[in-house]
Structure formats: C-alpha cells, structure tokens
Motif scaffolding. Structure first.
Motif, PDB file in Angstrom:
ATOM      1  N   ALA A  78      54.210  70.052  55.324  1.00  0.00           N
ATOM      2  CA  ALA A  78      53.776  71.413  55.682  1.00  0.00           C
ATOM      3  C   ALA A  78      53.569  71.513  57.191  1.00  0.00           C
ATOM      4  O   ALA A  78      52.807  70.728  57.768  1.00  0.00           O
ATOM      5  N   PRO A  79      54.227  72.464  57.843  1.00  0.00           N
ATOM      6  CA  PRO A  79      54.057  72.618  59.293  1.00  0.00           C
ATOM      7  C   PRO A  79      52.602  72.834  59.696  1.00  0.00           C
ATOM      8  O   PRO A  79      52.165  72.348  60.741  1.00  0.00           O
ATOM      9  N   GLU A  80      51.834  73.515  58.844  1.00  0.00           N
ATOM     10  CA  GLU A  80      50.434  73.809  59.143  1.00  0.00           C
ATOM     11  C   GLU A  80      49.574  72.544  59.221  1.00  0.00           C
ATOM     12  O   GLU A  80      48.498  72.557  59.825  1.00  0.00           O
ATOM     13  N   LEU A  81      50.027  71.457  58.611  1.00  0.00           N
ATOM     14  CA  LEU A  81      49.229  70.234  58.542  1.00  0.00           C
ATOM     15  C   LEU A  81      49.696  69.130  59.494  1.00  0.00           C
ATOM     16  O   LEU A  81      49.043  68.088  59.587  1.00  0.00           O
ATOM     17  N   GLN A  82      50.797  69.311  60.197  1.00  0.00           N
ATOM     18  CA  GLN A  82      51.365  68.228  60.987  1.00  0.00           C
ATOM     19  C   GLN A  82      50.442  67.732  62.106  1.00  0.00           C
ATOM     20  O   GLN A  82      50.280  66.526  62.306  1.00  0.00           O
ATOM     21  N   LYS A  83      49.828  68.625  62.841  1.00  0.00           N
ATOM     22  CA  LYS A  83      48.926  68.217  63.922  1.00  0.00           C
ATOM     23  C   LYS A  83      47.735  67.453  63.349  1.00  0.00           C
ATOM     24  O   LYS A  83      47.329  66.413  63.880  1.00  0.00           O
ATOM     25  N   TYR A  84      47.171  67.974  62.272  1.00  0.00           N
ATOM     26  CA  TYR A  84      46.052  67.309  61.612  1.00  0.00           C
ATOM     27  C   TYR A  84      46.460  65.915  61.127  1.00  0.00           C
ATOM     28  O   TYR A  84      45.738  64.937  61.352  1.00  0.00           O
ATOM     29  N   LEU A  85      47.597  65.799  60.432  1.00  0.00           N
ATOM     30  CA  LEU A  85      48.021  64.509  59.891  1.00  0.00           C
ATOM     31  C   LEU A  85      48.262  63.488  61.001  1.00  0.00           C
ATOM     32  O   LEU A  85      47.925  62.305  60.849  1.00  0.00           O
ATOM     33  N   HIS A  86      48.811  63.931  62.109  1.00  0.00           N
ATOM     34  CA  HIS A  86      49.019  63.031  63.246  1.00  0.00           C
ATOM     35  C   HIS A  86      47.676  62.473  63.717  1.00  0.00           C
ATOM     36  O   HIS A  86      47.553  61.283  64.009  1.00  0.00           O
ATOM     37  N   TRP A  87      46.665  63.328  63.762  1.00  0.00           N
ATOM     38  CA  TRP A  87      45.333  62.911  64.200  1.00  0.00           C
ATOM     39  C   TRP A  87      44.643  62.006  63.174  1.00  0.00           C
ATOM     40  O   TRP A  87      44.148  60.934  63.513  1.00  0.00           O
ATOM     41  N   ILE A  88      44.607  62.416  61.914  1.00  0.00           N
ATOM     42  CA  ILE A  88      43.826  61.698  60.899  1.00  0.00           C
ATOM     43  C   ILE A  88      44.402  60.321  60.607  1.00  0.00           C
ATOM     44  O   ILE A  88      43.658  59.379  60.323  1.00  0.00           O
ATOM     45  N   ARG A  89      45.703  60.161  60.697  1.00  0.00           N
ATOM     46  CA  ARG A  89      46.305  58.854  60.414  1.00  0.00           C
ATOM     47  C   ARG A  89      45.883  57.792  61.421  1.00  0.00           C
ATOM     48  O   ARG A  89      45.950  56.605  61.131  1.00  0.00           O
ATOM     49  N   ARG A  90      45.444  58.218  62.586  1.00  0.00           N
ATOM     50  CA  ARG A  90      44.980  57.284  63.617  1.00  0.00           C
ATOM     51  C   ARG A  90      43.457  57.180  63.638  1.00  0.00           C
ATOM     52  O   ARG A  90      42.901  56.471  64.473  1.00  0.00           O
TER      53      ARG A  90
END
Length: 103
Positions: A78-90
């Motif tokens: 989901a494009p809406e979640l990409q920035k969040y997922l990049h952050w949370i995975r780290r």
C-alpha cells in the motif's frame, strides 16, 4: 513461523512475528483483513504488532481496507504505508500511542 504457531502466539507475551513489518515482537494482535464492519467478522485474520495495527487504522479507513487491501501482500504494498514501513522495520519500538481519534 507456521500459521498455527503464529495464531497461538497472538496476544501472548513471549515473542511472535508481525505479518506486516515482519519484525520479532513481544505481542501481536489479531487484525481482520476485511474489517468486521465491512463484512469480515468471520473472514481471514493476521497477527500484527501494535504499532502496525494502529497505523493501518490511522491511515486507512475500513471501506478502503475492505476494497483495496484485503490481503497482507496488498497491505505491504500500500502506497499509504510505505514511509511508515521503511521506518518501523528499522525500529525497536513495541508500542506507539493510539492516534485513531486524531484524524
């Protein structure tokens, strides 16, 4: 982790894996892939960490979840979640404040 083992670990301390961010976390909660309000009460579920679960419901309304993101792969992309997922995975964060009421 096999689906059966993941289901047993849901909501219990001791470690499990979030299906969205794929991190090892202490607890997960059950997320209905099609929200209950949109007819998914008895539908498939997945185990998510609290930050992912809260963020999904913060950024996506139930109608959008039901129509566009009714599977874990769709949510991961989901494009809406990409920035969040990049952050949370780290991140090592286990909890974030519930921001649902701040729309």
């Amino acid at each position: 982790m096999p689906a059966a083992a993941s289901a047993i670990a849901a909501g219990e301390p001791g470690g499990s894996r979030c299906a969205l961010c794929e991190r090892e976390v202490q607890r997960t909660s059950r997320h209905h892939l099609v929200p209950r309000e949109e007819g998914g009460r008895h539908g498939p579920t997945t185990d998510l960490c609290q930050p992912c679960h809260s963020t999904i419901h913060l950024l996506l309304d139930n109608k959008t979840l039901a129509r566009r993101y009714a599977g874990i792969e769709q949510l991961r992309n989901a494009p809406e979640l990409q920035k969040y997922l990049h952050w949370i995975r780290r991140s090592r964060i286990e909890r974030i404040s519930n921001r649902r009421g701040k729309r």
